[in-house]
Scaffold this motif. Structure first.
Motif, mmCIF file in Angstrom:
data_model
loop_
_atom_site.group_PDB
_atom_site.id
_atom_site.type_symbol
_atom_site.label_atom_id
_atom_site.label_comp_id
_atom_site.label_asym_id
_atom_site.label_seq_id
_atom_site.Cartn_x
_atom_site.Cartn_y
_atom_site.Cartn_z
ATOM 1 N N ARG A 1 -37.693 -32.763 14.638
ATOM 2 C CA ARG A 1 -36.533 -32.261 15.369
ATOM 3 C C ARG A 1 -36.646 -32.743 16.816
ATOM 4 O O ARG A 1 -37.745 -32.809 17.369
ATOM 5 C CB ARG A 1 -36.500 -30.743 15.343
ATOM 6 N N PRO A 2 -35.504 -33.043 17.428
ATOM 7 C CA PRO A 2 -35.546 -33.446 18.838
ATOM 8 C C PRO A 2 -36.079 -32.298 19.704
ATOM 9 O O PRO A 2 -35.774 -31.139 19.452
ATOM 10 C CB PRO A 2 -34.090 -33.730 19.182
ATOM 11 N N ASP A 3 -36.866 -32.649 20.690
ATOM 12 C CA ASP A 3 -37.314 -31.668 21.670
ATOM 13 C C ASP A 3 -36.958 -32.216 23.050
ATOM 14 O O ASP A 3 -36.397 -33.307 23.177
ATOM 15 C CB ASP A 3 -38.810 -31.377 21.529
ATOM 16 N N ALA A 4 -37.239 -31.431 24.084
ATOM 17 C CA ALA A 4 -36.844 -31.825 25.441
ATOM 18 C C ALA A 4 -37.385 -33.211 25.807
ATOM 19 O O ALA A 4 -36.662 -34.035 26.375
ATOM 20 C CB ALA A 4 -37.308 -30.772 26.439
ATOM 21 N N ALA A 5 -38.640 -33.479 25.454
ATOM 22 C CA ALA A 5 -39.245 -34.772 25.812
ATOM 23 C C ALA A 5 -38.589 -35.923 25.062
ATOM 24 O O ALA A 5 -38.313 -36.977 25.653
ATOM 25 C CB ALA A 5 -40.746 -34.739 25.540
ATOM 26 N N LYS B 1 -33.186 -42.043 28.534
ATOM 27 C CA LYS B 1 -33.731 -43.126 29.356
ATOM 28 C C LYS B 1 -33.676 -44.455 28.613
ATOM 29 O O LYS B 1 -33.257 -45.475 29.161
ATOM 30 C CB LYS B 1 -35.172 -42.808 29.744
ATOM 31 N N ASP B 2 -34.086 -44.458 27.330
ATOM 32 C CA ASP B 2 -34.095 -45.687 26.533
ATOM 33 C C ASP B 2 -32.688 -46.265 26.368
ATOM 34 O O ASP B 2 -32.528 -47.479 26.247
ATOM 35 C CB ASP B 2 -34.708 -45.436 25.155
ATOM 36 N N ALA B 3 -31.681 -45.387 26.363
ATOM 37 C CA ALA B 3 -30.301 -45.846 26.234
ATOM 38 C C ALA B 3 -29.736 -46.328 27.565
ATOM 39 O O ALA B 3 -28.607 -46.825 27.622
ATOM 40 C CB ALA B 3 -29.432 -44.719 25.676
ATOM 41 N N GLY B 4 -30.521 -46.175 28.633
ATOM 42 C CA GLY B 4 -30.071 -46.636 29.944
ATOM 43 C C GLY B 4 -29.023 -45.719 30.559
ATOM 44 O O GLY B 4 -28.244 -46.150 31.406
ATOM 45 N N MET B 5 -29.008 -44.463 30.138
ATOM 46 C CA MET B 5 -28.014 -43.517 30.636
ATOM 47 C C MET B 5 -28.563 -42.717 31.808
ATOM 48 O O MET B 5 -29.768 -42.528 31.928
ATOM 49 C CB MET B 5 -27.599 -42.564 29.518
ATOM 50 N N ASP B 6 -27.654 -42.232 32.630
ATOM 51 C CA ASP B 6 -28.006 -41.309 33.697
ATOM 52 C C ASP B 6 -28.186 -39.932 33.070
ATOM 53 O O ASP B 6 -27.283 -39.425 32.400
ATOM 54 C CB ASP B 6 -26.883 -41.282 34.737
#
Length: 84
Positions: free
Chosen positions: A4-8, A15-20
């Motif tokens: 499951r996704p977590d905060a990290a 970050k990997d997607a290059g998004m703010d």
């Protein structure tokens, strides 16, 4: 192994997607996202999809983890049928 996704992991994906990160979090909390998820849920119910993941390829509904090869085959079959 599926986690499951977590905060990290969410922060890393942003970050990997290059998004703010601030902009991504603001968008995720917006009513546009709620509306889009609601529309997706309506479509899911209409197609009688009961699990995730679920895929629609052509006129075929595929449920479960069909994997890369399964999706690739299904897409190739639809493309071949359209050429006939």
């Amino acid at each position: 192994m599926v986690r499951r996704p977590d905060a990290a992991s969410i922060k890393k994906a942003i970050k990997d997607a290059g998004m703010d990160e601030a902009a991504a979090r603001k968008f995720a909390a917006s009513s546009d996202v709620d509306q889009g998820l609601g529309q997706s849920a309506e479509i899911q119910r209409g197609l009688q999809m009961s699990g995730t993941p679920a895929w629609v390829v052509g006129n075929k509904v595929m449920m479960g983890a069909v994997g890369y090869d399964g999706l690739k085959t299904a897409i190739a079959e639809v493309r071949a049928a359209r050429k006939k």
